[in-house]
Enzyme design. Structure first.
Site, PDB file in Angstrom:
ATOM      1  N   GLY A  42      26.631  14.938 -50.418  1.00 53.38           N
ATOM      2  CA  GLY A  42      26.119  13.732 -49.793  1.00 53.38           C
ATOM      3  C   GLY A  42      24.612  13.673 -49.942  1.00 53.38           C
ATOM      4  O   GLY A  42      24.017  14.321 -50.812  1.00 53.38           O
ATOM      5  N   LEU A  43      23.953  12.916 -49.085  1.00 52.36           N
ATOM      6  CA  LEU A  43      22.506  12.773 -49.226  1.00 52.36           C
ATOM      7  C   LEU A  43      21.791  14.108 -49.072  1.00 52.36           C
ATOM      8  O   LEU A  43      20.856  14.407 -49.821  1.00 52.36           O
ATOM      9  CB  LEU A  43      21.981  11.766 -48.210  1.00 52.36           C
ATOM     10  N   ARG A 330      22.240   3.672 -29.015  1.00 53.13           N
ATOM     11  CA  ARG A 330      23.691   3.615 -29.124  1.00 53.13           C
ATOM     12  C   ARG A 330      24.407   4.118 -27.875  1.00 53.13           C
ATOM     13  O   ARG A 330      25.422   3.565 -27.481  1.00 53.13           O
ATOM     14  CB  ARG A 330      24.135   4.416 -30.345  1.00 53.13           C
TER      15      ARG A 330
END
Length: 637
Positions: A42-43, A330
Site C-alpha cells: 500500500g502507500l 469523526r
C-alpha cells in the site's frame, strides 16, 4: 522492559533534523550488501520498498493481492493533508501539528506528530512529480478542501479517488525498482510468522496462496506495512482481505501491541441493509464540506425527506458545534449520529441512519460544480442504494473504519523487537485516540518516503549482523508452527462456517466495544469471545487442502487470529479508565456527554506484552509528555 521512545532532545521544530544528522549512515556501496523485507504494497509499503531500493538496498516486497496495485490504500477517497497554506487561510506546520494532537484527544507523541506535519509538504511535491493528478484551481494551482477537525482547507484530492491515484504514483516508483532488479516482488503471499534470531527480526515465513507452498525468507530487517485490523468488527469499510494476522504474529514473537482499543468509527458510511452482507461502503468525509447532516425533529417521523419541511429538521451538528458544524472530527460525528438514532430520530427502514443532504449546495453552486467535486462518489452511492443523491439526501450511519492502535514503535518506527519496523496504519504512532480525516495517506507516505529511509539506515549501520540463512533453526521452528497450525485448522470437522463465527465476533465487539462501552458490557464481551473461540476450534468447517489455492483456509487463519486479538482489544478497553477520542466509556463523560479524559492517571500509551496463550498479557505504559501544547478538554463548539 522499559519503553524507550528514543525521542531526540531539543526544540520540537529541530528534533527531526537533529536526529537525522545523528543517525549513523550506510555508505552507498555497502547498501547493496543489505537485504530488507517489506510486507505490504500500500502507500506505506510501496513507498518504503521503492525508496529503500532507490537508495541501493536489496528489497523483497510481499503482498497478499495478485498485484501491488490492489492494496487497500486504493480505497481511500477524500484526500491527503499537508500544511502548504495555498489558501492563505492561516494554515501552518504548527497548526497541522496542533489539529492532529487535539484531534487525537492528546493521546499521541508530540515529536512524532510534529515530524509528520513537517514532512507533509514534501509528500505533495513528491506526488506531483510522480504525476498524481491532484485537483487544481482555475489558475492551475493545486486545489484544497476542508476535512473534519480543522478550520482551514489543507486537504489535497483527486476527486473521490485520491488513494487510488497516490497508490499508482507509489506503484510506478516501485515497479521502476522491480525493473532495476533491486526489488523482488512476491505477490499472492501471506505472512504467517515472524522469524526472530538472537532477539532480532531476521525474516518471515509466508504461504504461497496459489500453490500452498510454505516459503522462508531471510533479511537484515523486516518492515511491516500491513494495514489495520478494522475487520475484527466483520462489517467494516475495509477490504475483505484486511486482517490482523501479520501484526498479531509479531506481537506473539515479542513486539508490544499499543492501544488496541483505539478503533475509529467513520460517520459517513452507507448503512447496513441485510444480515448477510460482507462489508460496508464508505462515503468520503469530503462530502461533509457541502452536505448537511440532519434528522427529523420529532422521533418516529418516517416521512420521505422531501416531505419534511425545513422547520421540522434538526441540523444537530450545526446546532451543537457552531464553530465546526458538519466538520467535527469523526468520533464526535459518529457518537452524535448514534445518539440521534437511539432517541428514535433515525431514518430509513431500520431507523439506523441520518441524512446527508446536498440540496443547499446544489442550489448554491449548481449541479455541475457538485458533480465535478464528488461525481464518482454520487455514482457509487446510486449504484449501491438505487437512490439519486442529487435528488434525495444520502442516508449514512457510522461503521468500523480505521484503527489508531497498532504495534508500538519508537521515534525511529522500530518496534520493541530490534530490526522490526512498522509503518502506516500497522503502527500506533501518530493519531492518538482519533485520526483526523485525510491523515492516513499522509502518514503512510511520510513513513515510507521520508522517515524509514533514514531510520533503517541508522539501525543497519549499528547492528550486529551474524549471517542468517533460511535453513537456520529459527526458520525451521517457525515453519513447524505454521504447518502445525494449518493442519489443526483443516482437521476441525465442524458444521459452522468461518464467516458465521466472524459475523458473531463482529456483533459482540460492535455491541459492547463499539461507539460506546461500559464495564459490564466489556466483561461480558470478553467472556463471550472466549466461548466463541472455544467453539471455533471445535465446530468450524474448513474445507479443502493446504496444497493448493484455498480461500477458506486463508479466511480461517485470519478469523482465528481475530478471535484471539479481540480479547486483547477488549482487555485494553476495560483497563483504560477514561474516555478519549474514539474510546468512549460511558462512565467517563462530561455533563454535555463528551469524552472525559483522566490526564493524571492515563496520559500514556498502553503497550501490551504477550506472555503466553493461557496467560494474561502484561500492560506497560509509555508516559506522554506535553511540553508544547496545553492539555485541555477538547471542544469543537
Amino acid at each position: 522492559m522499559e519503553l524507550d521512545a528514543r525521542i531526540p532532545s531539543g526544540a520540537l521544530s529541530e528534533k527531526w533534523d537533529k536526529h537525522r544528522f545523528a543517525l549513523k549512515l550506510v555508505n552507498p556501496a555497502n547498501k547493496r550488501k543489505y537485504e530488507v523485507i517489506v510486507v505490504g504494497t500500500g502507500l506505506a509499503g510501496g513507498s518504503a520498498a521503492a525508496s529503500l531500493a532507490e537508495l541501493g538496498y536489496y528489497v523483497k516486497n510481499f503482498c497478499i493481492q495478485d498485484s501491488p496495485r490492489r492494496a487497500h490504500s486504493i480505497a481511500a477517497q477524500g484526500g491527503i493533508n499537508a500544511a502548504k497554506n495555498y489558501q492563505n487561510d492561516g494554515d501552518s506546520i504548527w497548526r497541522l501539528f496542533y489539529d492532529t494532537i487535539k484531534g487525537g484527544d492528546f493521546r499521541s507523541r508530540e515529536a512524532n506528530v510534529y515530524r509528520l506535519a513537517q514532512v507533509s509538504n514534501h509528500i505533495i511535491d513528491q506526488c506531483v512529480a510522480q504525476g498524481v493528478p491532484f485537483a487544481r484551481e482555475y489558475g492551475g494551482l493545486l486545489a484544497n478542501r476542508s476535512f473534519g477537525g480543522a478550520q482551514v482547507s489543507r486537504t489535497f484530492y483527486a476527486r473521490g479517488q485520491t488513494g487510488q491515484q497516490l497508490l499508482l504514483g507509489a506503484y510506478g516508483s516501485l515497479m521502476r525498482q522491480v525493473g532495476t532488479g533491486r526489488v523482488t516482488m512476491f505477490a499472492r503471499r501471506e505472512m504467517l510468522d515472524l522469524v526472530v534470531v538472537s532477539g532480532q527480526a531476521r525474516g518471515i515465513v509466508v504461504r504461497n496462496l496459489v500453490s500452498g507452498e510454505i516459503e522462508r525468507h531471510a533479511a537484515d530487517a523486516v518492515v511491516l506495512c500491513t494495514g489495520g485490523y478494522g475487520n475484527v468488527f466483520y462489517l467494516s469499510t475495509n477490504a475483505m482481505a484486511s486482517n490482523v494476522s501479520a501484526t498479531y504474529r509479531a506481537y506473539k514473537k515479542g513486539a508490544y501491541f499499543a492501544n488496541p482499543c483505539y478503533t475509529q468509527i467513520h460517520p459517513t458510511c452507507i448503512p447496513v441493509h441485510g444480515t448477510y452482507q460482507s462489508k460496508l461502503t464508505l462515503m468520503s468525509e469530503s462530502l461533509r464540506n457541502d452536505g448537511r447532516v440532519w434528522v427529523p425533529r420529532q422521533p418516529g417521523d418516517r416521512r420521505p425527506a422531501n416531505q419534511i419541511p425545513e422547520s421540522e429538521r434538526d441540523y444537530y451538528l450545526e446546532r451543537k458545534y457552531p464553530s465546526f458544524g458538519n466538520l467535527v472530527p469523526r468520533d464526535v460525528a459518529s457518537r452524535n449520529a448514534k445518539a440521534q438514532c437511539d432517541a428514535g430520530k433515525g431514518v430509513g427502514e431500520t431507523g439506523y441512519a441520518v441524512y446527508l443532504d446536498f440540496a443547499d449546495a446544489i442550489r448554491r453552486d449548481g449541479k455541475e460544480v457538485i458533480a465535478q467535486k464528488y461525481g464518482n462518489l454520487f455514482q457509487m452511492y446510486e449504484k449501491i442504494t438505487a437512490s439519486n443523491p442529487y435528488e434525495q439526501p444520502m442516508m449514512i450511519y457510522p461503521a468500523s473504519h480505521y484503527v489508531m492502535g497498532g504495534l508500538w514503535v519508537d521515534y525511529n518506527l522500530m518496534s520493541t523487537l530490534p530490526g522490526l519496523f512498522v509503518l502506516g496504519e500497522a503502527n500506533f504512532s501518530d493519531h492518538g485516540a482519533n485520526r483526523l480525516g485525510a491523515s492516513a495517506l499522509m502518514q503512510g507516505l511520510a513513513d515510507g518516503y521520508f522517515i524509514i529511509p533514514y531510520t533503517i539506515g541508522g539501525y543497519l549501520a549499528a547492528m550486529d549482523r551474524p549471517e542468517v540463512a533460511p535453513d537456520h533453526p529459527a526458520f525451521k521452528e517457525a515453519v513447524h508452527y505454521v504447518t502445525e497450525r494449518t493442519e489443526k485448522l483443516l482437521s476441525i470437522d465442524g458444521k459452522r462456517t468461518v464467516d458465521d463465527f466472524h459475523r458473531e465476533l463482529g456483533h459482540i465487539l460492535w455491541e459492547y466495544c463499539g461507539m460506546s462501552r461500559n464495564d459490564d458490557g466489556l466483561l461480558k464481551a470478553k467472556e463471550m469471545i472466549r466461548q466463541l473461540r472455544g467453539e471455533f476450534w471445535e465446530n468450524a468447517v474448513v474445507p479443502g487442502s493446504d496444497k493448493d489455492f484455498n480461500q477458506s483456509l486463508e479466511r480461517a487463519g485470519r478469523v482465528a487470529d481475530f478471535l484471539e486479538f479481540a480479547e486483547l482489544l477488549v482487555t485494553d478497553a476495560y483497563t483504560r479508565r477514561e474516555s478519549c477520542g474514539g474510546h468512549f466509556n460511558e462512565a467517563f463523560q462530561t455533563e454535555e456527554n463528551e469524552a472525559l479524559r483522566d490526564d493524571e492517571n492515563f496520559c500514556h500509551v498502553a503497550a501490551w506484552e504477550y506472555k503466553g496463550d493461557d496467560k494474561e498479557p502484561e500492560r506497560h505504559a509509555e508516559p506522554l509528555v506535553f511540553e508544547n501544547v496545553q492539555l485541555t478538554q477538547r471542544s469543537y463548539k
